[in-house]
Design an enzyme around this catalytic site. Structure first.
Site, short mmCIF file in Angstrom:
data_model
loop_
_atom_site.label_atom_id
_atom_site.label_comp_id
_atom_site.label_asym_id
_atom_site.label_seq_id
_atom_site.Cartn_x
_atom_site.Cartn_y
_atom_site.Cartn_z
N ASP A 59 5.51 4.75 -3.27
CA ASP A 59 6.39 3.58 -3.29
C ASP A 59 6.54 2.94 -4.67
O ASP A 59 7.32 2.01 -4.83
CB ASP A 59 5.88 2.52 -2.30
CG ASP A 59 6.27 2.81 -0.87
OD1 ASP A 59 7.24 3.56 -0.65
OD2 ASP A 59 5.61 2.29 0.05
N GLU B 84 -5.57 1.66 3.48
CA GLU B 84 -4.55 1.20 2.52
C GLU B 84 -4.51 -0.32 2.62
O GLU B 84 -3.87 -0.90 3.49
CB GLU B 84 -3.19 1.83 2.85
CG GLU B 84 -2.11 1.53 1.80
CD GLU B 84 -1.32 0.28 2.11
OE1 GLU B 84 -1.59 -0.78 1.48
OE2 GLU B 84 -0.44 0.34 2.98
N ASP C 211 -1.92 3.92 6.57
CA ASP C 211 -0.97 3.10 5.82
C ASP C 211 -0.84 1.73 6.47
O ASP C 211 -0.76 1.62 7.70
CB ASP C 211 0.39 3.82 5.80
CG ASP C 211 1.38 3.14 4.89
OD1 ASP C 211 1.12 3.10 3.68
OD2 ASP C 211 2.42 2.66 5.39
#
Length: 517
Positions: A415, A355, A307
């Site tokens: 998200d 990501e 991430d």
């Protein structure tokens, strides 16, 4: 990485159904693996599985190596003999479609400790050897974690009684414990030996159950994608036990913290508050801590998503104490150097997803592409140029015709709003029109139409949040960034919602576009 075409579902373990208030690694998890197989899918993606604290975010864990004890399945503990029918017979009436973390913790923690105590008292010689082998293999992080959580829980309870908000190791523990002075640590270990040992047993339970679940899923041709947040939480054993690895002053207070600068989505940027890495110290060790971190993740999962991957190239450094992320500067990270270290220790073909969302520079693209790491594309971002009123921006990298094969496409992530929630409440009329323009017709079901676009794209992997497969609205959203609230991280699937009709549709649709065949 394997070049064949795959698809799967993003579905966190906490969101599984079941009677215990939170999804766990028990029968419902195995049943979901069965459903994935029946649906012709080959990927199950989960969020980070570490222990969570205030806010319940899996991206703010007390440890980057430990597992979340709340995911331990009581039914499997009963099967192994560490709990009885009576122990788990009186289950509270937990809300079926939300995780109430406070309530779950209040009920489940004593139950887990009871199982751990029984294990320590009644385990056979063979079981004790298995446990001792686990302890030795993981001692480098496990000993610190069990100690840290023993101290933390004690002082957290004191803070709650004193009505103190935001108590952490750095601002509430006695100074000698906060600074891990040997005499204070030795005394704590002596006085709390049983509590510390029980916490180690719970980690043994967690990783034993996870390994069984992973083995079962792998046996059905399903790979597990896990998640590593690039930064660790300040209130974590990682920082407390290894202060030298972070940018802290002599009292353990961060000098700078992580976040992202202001952008289209946020005028103030995002102030995450995680301490930044002391990269020269990591480099001097050959990135030993990071290598162990990735190695541990690859023991838990088949593939790891990093991430905020761009933080490896450079990160937004915000002076500690700032109220927003407006004031800050970009600072270089280890860039290619750390990935080379991963390759040297873990192999050339790294099972890592980058990501690469947000403010991405050519340097970040080079870091991703030079190591042949797949990046990410989000369909919800493909049509946001519509807000300008200047027409569809056909060079938008999130539009399917612009994908490179070495890509993972998502309709959305944890998200984002759900696809239906976005279409019904967030997308403008222009954006909705541009979707139909891109499809070449006015679709009666834009959710299904966009899932089709992802599946038929050249992207090697297409992954969908379970909420999008179920066509759920914004009440099923997993997280709203930069907010705290009962709805974040709490969504759970309704029992039976992933039914035969949806399973059959997903299988037929995936096979139509040559996924998982």
């Amino acid at each position: 990485m394997n070049s064949s075409r795959h698809s799967g579902i993003l579905f966190h373990i906490t969101s599984l159904p079941g009677p215990y208030g939170i999804g766990d690694m028990g029968p419902q998890a195995f049943a979901f693996a069965d459903s994935l197989k029946q649906a012709g899918q080959s990927i199950w993606q989960v969020l980070p599985l570490g222990p969570t604290g205030y806010g319940d975010s899996p991206y703010q864990s007390f440890s980057t190596f430990a597992g979340n004890e709340l995911l331990i399945a009581p039914e499997l503990l009963k099967k192994d003999g560490w709990l009885s029918d009576a122990d788990i017979g009186d289950i509270p009436a937990f809300p079926p479609e939300r995780v109430d973390y406070g309530w779950v913790l209040y009920w489940k923690k004593p139950l887990l400790f009871k199982a751990a105590e029984k294990f320590l008292d009644k385990a056979s010689a063979a079981q004790k050897k298995e446990y001792e082998d686990f302890r030795k293999k993981n001692a480098e992080w496990l000993d610190d974690y069990a100690l840290f959580m023993s101290i933390k829980e004690h002082y957290t309870e004191l803070a709650i009684k004193a009505d103190v908000f935001g108590a952490m190791w750095a601002n509430y523990w006695p100074k000698d414990l906060a600074l891990a002075e040997p005499k204070a640590i030795a005394a704590w270990k002596k006085d709390n030996a049983c509590n510390i040992e029980c916490r180690a047993v719970l980690q043994f339970f967690f990783f034993r159950q996870l390994a069984a679940l992973k083995s079962y899923a792998n046996g059905k041709g399903i790979k597990i994608i896990g998640d590593i947040p690039i930064f660790v939480a300040y209130d974590s054993v990682d920082v407390w036990a290894h202060k030298e690895l972070y940018l802290l002053d002599k009292e353990g207070i961060p000098t700078d913290v992580a976040g992202v600068p202001p952008d289209y989505f946020s005028a103030d940027g995002q102030l995450w508050g995680n301490p930044l890495y002391n990269w020269p110290v990591h480099k001097a060790s050959g990135y030993a801590w990071w290598i162990k971190r990735v190695e541990a993740a690859l023991a838990m999962y088949d593939i790891v998503r990093i991430d905020h991957f761009r933080g490896i190239e450079s990160n937004w450094a915000i002076p500690f104490g700032e109220k927003t992320a407006r004031k800050g500067e970009w600072r270089k990270g280890p860039d290619h150097d750390i990935i080379e270290a991963f390759r040297k220790e873990l192999g050339h073909d790294l099972p890592i997803i980058a990501e690469d969302l947000g403010f991405i520079t050519p340097e970040v693209h080079a870091l991703r592409d030079d190591f042949d790491l797949p990046g990410m594309r989000i369909l919800q971002f493909a049509f946001n140029a519509a807000e300008s009123g200047k027409g569809l921006s056909t060079d938008n990298s999130f539009l399917p015709h612009n994908y490179a094969p070495n890509t993972v496409v998502y309709t959305g992530t944890h998200d984002n709003d759900t696809l239906r929630g976005w279409l019904e409440g967030k997308a403008s009329e222009l954006e909705l029109g541009y979707i139909d323009q891109y499809l070449g017709h006015k679709s009666p079901d834009q959710v299904k139409a966009l899932i089709f676009e992802a599946l038929k794209s050249v992207a090697r992997w297409a992954i969908f949040p379970m909420q999008d497969i179920l066509n759920l609205g914004d009440t099923a959203r997993m997280n709203t960034p930069s907010t705290l609230g009962a709805h974040n991280w709490s969504w759970r699937i309704k029992e039976g919602a992933f039914d035969k009709a949806k399973i059959s549709w997903l299988k037929e649709t995936s096979e139509l576009f040559y996924r998982n065949v």
